[in-house]
Design a protein around this motif. Sequence first.
Motif, PDB file in Angstrom:
ATOM      1  N   ASP A  66      10.067  27.149  15.796  1.00 40.05           N
ATOM      2  CA  ASP A  66       9.451  27.065  14.649  1.00 40.05           C
ATOM      3  C   ASP A  66      10.366  27.206  13.494  1.00 40.05           C
ATOM      4  O   ASP A  66      10.269  26.429  12.371  1.00 40.05           O
ATOM      5  CB  ASP A  66       8.321  28.411  14.552  1.00 40.05           C
ATOM      6  CG  ASP A  66       7.085  28.063  15.264  1.00 40.05           C
ATOM      7  OD1 ASP A  66       6.975  26.793  15.758  1.00 40.05           O
ATOM      8  OD2 ASP A  66       6.376  28.941  15.345  1.00 40.05           O
ATOM      9  N   ALA A  67      11.433  28.114  13.515  1.00 41.25           N
ATOM     10  CA  ALA A  67      12.390  28.167  12.350  1.00 41.25           C
ATOM     11  C   ALA A  67      13.042  26.767  12.334  1.00 41.25           C
ATOM     12  O   ALA A  67      13.571  26.398  10.933  1.00 41.25           O
ATOM     13  CB  ALA A  67      13.324  29.176  13.036  1.00 41.25           C
ATOM     14  N   PHE A  68      13.267  26.043  13.375  1.00 46.55           N
ATOM     15  CA  PHE A  68      14.318  24.929  13.099  1.00 46.55           C
ATOM     16  C   PHE A  68      13.397  23.878  12.307  1.00 46.55           C
ATOM     17  O   PHE A  68      13.704  23.015  11.659  1.00 46.55           O
ATOM     18  CB  PHE A  68      14.657  24.228  14.589  1.00 46.55           C
ATOM     19  CG  PHE A  68      15.866  24.963  15.039  1.00 46.55           C
ATOM     20  CD1 PHE A  68      16.667  25.893  14.457  1.00 46.55           C
ATOM     21  CD2 PHE A  68      16.281  24.517  16.182  1.00 46.55           C
ATOM     22  CE1 PHE A  68      17.715  26.709  14.709  1.00 46.55           C
ATOM     23  CE2 PHE A  68      17.391  24.946  16.822  1.00 46.55           C
ATOM     24  CZ  PHE A  68      18.089  25.966  16.231  1.00 46.55           C
ATOM     25  N   LEU A  69      11.885  23.784  12.939  1.00 47.87           N
ATOM     26  CA  LEU A  69      11.167  22.678  12.059  1.00 47.87           C
ATOM     27  C   LEU A  69      11.173  23.104  10.696  1.00 47.87           C
ATOM     28  O   LEU A  69      10.936  22.203   9.900  1.00 47.87           O
ATOM     29  CB  LEU A  69       9.921  22.982  12.756  1.00 47.87           C
ATOM     30  CG  LEU A  69       9.394  21.968  14.118  1.00 47.87           C
ATOM     31  CD1 LEU A  69       8.122  22.323  14.757  1.00 47.87           C
ATOM     32  CD2 LEU A  69       9.601  20.778  13.572  1.00 47.87           C
ATOM     33  N   ARG A  70      10.924  24.364  10.297  1.00 46.37           N
ATOM     34  CA  ARG A  70      10.622  24.777   8.930  1.00 46.37           C
ATOM     35  C   ARG A  70      11.972  24.289   8.102  1.00 46.37           C
ATOM     36  O   ARG A  70      11.829  23.755   7.238  1.00 46.37           O
ATOM     37  CB  ARG A  70      10.695  26.253   8.792  1.00 46.37           C
ATOM     38  CG  ARG A  70       9.074  26.623   8.714  1.00 46.37           C
ATOM     39  CD  ARG A  70       8.932  28.236   8.216  1.00 46.37           C
ATOM     40  NE  ARG A  70       9.670  29.032   9.187  1.00 46.37           N
ATOM     41  CZ  ARG A  70       9.227  29.472  10.287  1.00 46.37           C
ATOM     42  NH1 ARG A  70       7.871  29.331  10.374  1.00 46.37           N
ATOM     43  NH2 ARG A  70       9.699  30.592  10.975  1.00 46.37           N
ATOM     44  N   LYS A  71      13.408  24.383   8.613  1.00 52.23           N
ATOM     45  CA  LYS A  71      14.609  24.330   7.992  1.00 52.23           C
ATOM     46  C   LYS A  71      14.586  22.853   7.918  1.00 52.23           C
ATOM     47  O   LYS A  71      14.993  22.392   6.820  1.00 52.23           O
ATOM     48  CB  LYS A  71      15.599  24.950   9.097  1.00 52.23           C
ATOM     49  CG  LYS A  71      17.021  24.778   8.205  1.00 52.23           C
ATOM     50  CD  LYS A  71      16.931  25.619   7.017  1.00 52.23           C
ATOM     51  CE  LYS A  71      17.309  26.986   7.481  1.00 52.23           C
ATOM     52  NZ  LYS A  71      17.217  27.823   5.989  1.00 52.23           N
ATOM     53  N   ALA A  72      14.403  21.970   8.827  1.00 52.45           N
ATOM     54  CA  ALA A  72      14.421  20.511   8.977  1.00 52.45           C
ATOM     55  C   ALA A  72      13.647  20.017   7.885  1.00 52.45           C
ATOM     56  O   ALA A  72      13.917  19.056   7.187  1.00 52.45           O
ATOM     57  CB  ALA A  72      14.295  19.984  10.357  1.00 52.45           C
ATOM     58  N   MET A  73      12.377  20.602   8.063  1.00 47.04           N
ATOM     59  CA  MET A  73      11.241  20.061   6.904  1.00 47.04           C
ATOM     60  C   MET A  73      11.852  20.438   5.317  1.00 47.04           C
ATOM     61  O   MET A  73      11.466  19.505   4.454  1.00 47.04           O
ATOM     62  CB  MET A  73      10.038  20.885   6.961  1.00 47.04           C
ATOM     63  CG  MET A  73       9.103  20.361   8.021  1.00 47.04           C
ATOM     64  SD  MET A  73       8.299  18.892   7.858  1.00 47.04           S
ATOM     65  CE  MET A  73       6.756  19.720   6.599  1.00 47.04           C
ATOM     66  N   GLY A  74      12.722  21.274   5.233  1.00 46.93           N
ATOM     67  CA  GLY A  74      13.237  21.582   3.927  1.00 46.93           C
ATOM     68  C   GLY A  74      14.338  20.455   3.627  1.00 46.93           C
ATOM     69  O   GLY A  74      14.359  20.387   2.444  1.00 46.93           O
ATOM     70  N   VAL A  75      15.063  20.072   4.503  1.00 53.72           N
ATOM     71  CA  VAL A  75      15.914  18.814   4.054  1.00 53.72           C
ATOM     72  C   VAL A  75      15.300  17.502   4.000  1.00 53.72           C
ATOM     73  O   VAL A  75      15.219  16.937   3.034  1.00 53.72           O
ATOM     74  CB  VAL A  75      16.815  18.727   5.313  1.00 53.72           C
ATOM     75  CG1 VAL A  75      17.870  17.563   5.062  1.00 53.72           C
ATOM     76  CG2 VAL A  75      17.699  20.174   5.305  1.00 53.72           C
ATOM     77  N   VAL A  76      14.161  17.266   5.096  1.00 54.82           N
ATOM     78  CA  VAL A  76      13.684  15.863   4.991  1.00 54.82           C
ATOM     79  C   VAL A  76      12.261  15.526   4.295  1.00 54.82           C
ATOM     80  O   VAL A  76      11.903  14.620   4.216  1.00 54.82           O
ATOM     81  CB  VAL A  76      13.865  15.013   6.466  1.00 54.82           C
ATOM     82  CG1 VAL A  76      15.288  14.753   6.607  1.00 54.82           C
ATOM     83  CG2 VAL A  76      13.025  15.892   7.465  1.00 54.82           C
ATOM     84  N   HIS A  77      11.783  16.786   4.286  1.00 54.82           N
ATOM     85  CA  HIS A  77      10.145  16.888   4.044  1.00 54.82           C
ATOM     86  C   HIS A  77       9.185  15.672   4.647  1.00 54.82           C
ATOM     87  O   HIS A  77       8.316  15.167   3.870  1.00 54.82           O
ATOM     88  CB  HIS A  77      10.182  16.744   2.378  1.00 54.82           C
ATOM     89  CG  HIS A  77      10.819  17.549   1.491  1.00 54.82           C
ATOM     90  ND1 HIS A  77       9.999  18.409   0.807  1.00 54.82           N
ATOM     91  CD2 HIS A  77      12.035  18.120   1.371  1.00 54.82           C
ATOM     92  CE1 HIS A  77      10.919  19.292   0.142  1.00 54.82           C
ATOM     93  NE2 HIS A  77      11.931  19.309   0.647  1.00 54.82           N
ATOM     94  N   ASN A  78       9.593  15.718   5.664  1.00 53.65           N
ATOM     95  CA  ASN A  78       8.704  14.652   6.447  1.00 53.65           C
ATOM     96  C   ASN A  78       8.619  15.431   7.918  1.00 53.65           C
ATOM     97  O   ASN A  78       9.690  15.510   8.752  1.00 53.65           O
ATOM     98  CB  ASN A  78       9.288  13.317   6.645  1.00 53.65           C
ATOM     99  CG  ASN A  78       8.769  12.345   7.280  1.00 53.65           C
ATOM    100  OD1 ASN A  78       8.344  12.456   8.576  1.00 53.65           O
ATOM    101  ND2 ASN A  78       8.795  10.959   6.849  1.00 53.65           N
ATOM    102  N   ARG A  79       7.233  15.581   8.309  1.00 53.39           N
ATOM    103  CA  ARG A  79       6.944  16.243   9.708  1.00 53.39           C
ATOM    104  C   ARG A  79       7.527  15.176  10.923  1.00 53.39           C
ATOM    105  O   ARG A  79       8.387  15.794  11.814  1.00 53.39           O
ATOM    106  CB  ARG A  79       5.462  16.263   9.760  1.00 53.39           C
ATOM    107  CG  ARG A  79       5.189  16.860  11.232  1.00 53.39           C
ATOM    108  CD  ARG A  79       3.830  17.471  11.453  1.00 53.39           C
ATOM    109  NE  ARG A  79       3.691  18.660  10.808  1.00 53.39           N
ATOM    110  CZ  ARG A  79       3.983  19.877  11.836  1.00 53.39           C
ATOM    111  NH1 ARG A  79       4.452  19.329  12.884  1.00 53.39           N
ATOM    112  NH2 ARG A  79       3.953  21.076  11.222  1.00 53.39           N
TER     113      ARG A  79
END
Lengths: 195, 122
Positions: free
Chosen positions: A33-46
Amino acid sequence: MMDSQHEMKDEEVLRKAMEDPSYFSLLVDRYEDAFLRKAMGVVHNREESEDIVQETFTKIYRYAGNFKKQKGIEFKSWAYKILMNTSFTHYQKLKKSNANTEYLDPVLYEDKPEEGGQDFAVMHDARQAVNEVITQMPEYFARVLKLYYLEDKSYADICKTEKISLPTLKMRLFRAKRLFEKLSAETENQHGNTH
Amino acid sequence: METPTNPTLRQFLKNRILWKVYTMWFLRRIVPLIVLQVAAIALALQIFAKNVFVSMVFRNAAVASEQGYWAFLGYLWYAFLNTRPLVQVTVLVILGVVALLIRDVVRMVMTYATLKVRGDRG
């Protein structure tokens, strides 16, 4: 048995996962979950962020042998380094494939160290740090900085939104950047003193 | 910001990750072992075939097996004891490596089963 597994340290879980990959599911549970949130913060694409997380976990497992617990370096920071490296690589690919895609905060991106650099762990809270500094600034400075650097609006758009001329905007941005640098230095000092 | 709260999607992603990890483990840990073991067995069988008249052994084993399991096993034991040391060593090597091969295949299946259980537990 299950409780003892959940109490295991990340480093120990990784070591065991080298012999028995089923242990790796514990790390996935802890960080997915934490990784997904962080990655979303960079690419804004699920979809892209899911790919990033998958690639990150794969790299963690692939390079687990290289991970050595040194003083001050824990699994978490090592894993976040990999995550941020992978995120930026994906971001750059996205940017190349779609010239109009500007997901990453420019402030964060411009601070990116040279290719292959290992300093992303230091940067992974940059967005939070930038926001922290911006909130301390006067409203009219904060607004132009956010619009220009965080929302990546053009000069023309900002002039229209703020109802100001182009020279005024440029001057305001210049002063806002100077204030930002000053405040961020002060914030850093404060953090340095508290640690 | 959208957060990864959908359990089905999370499970799906987790399974994808674990499957990749299993594949890596399999390729790095199991495949080299199995390749080595199969190569060792092939080499041992070649030595065995060069030194033993295999079709005659089979024919005698078939005759012995007509008298029951014990007679069959007794024949194999007798043949083993009375063959040359090189063949005896070869047979032992084949049996040992086959045992290791079975162990690795079982380990591979068991690890996959455990991975699936842990992965599904979410």
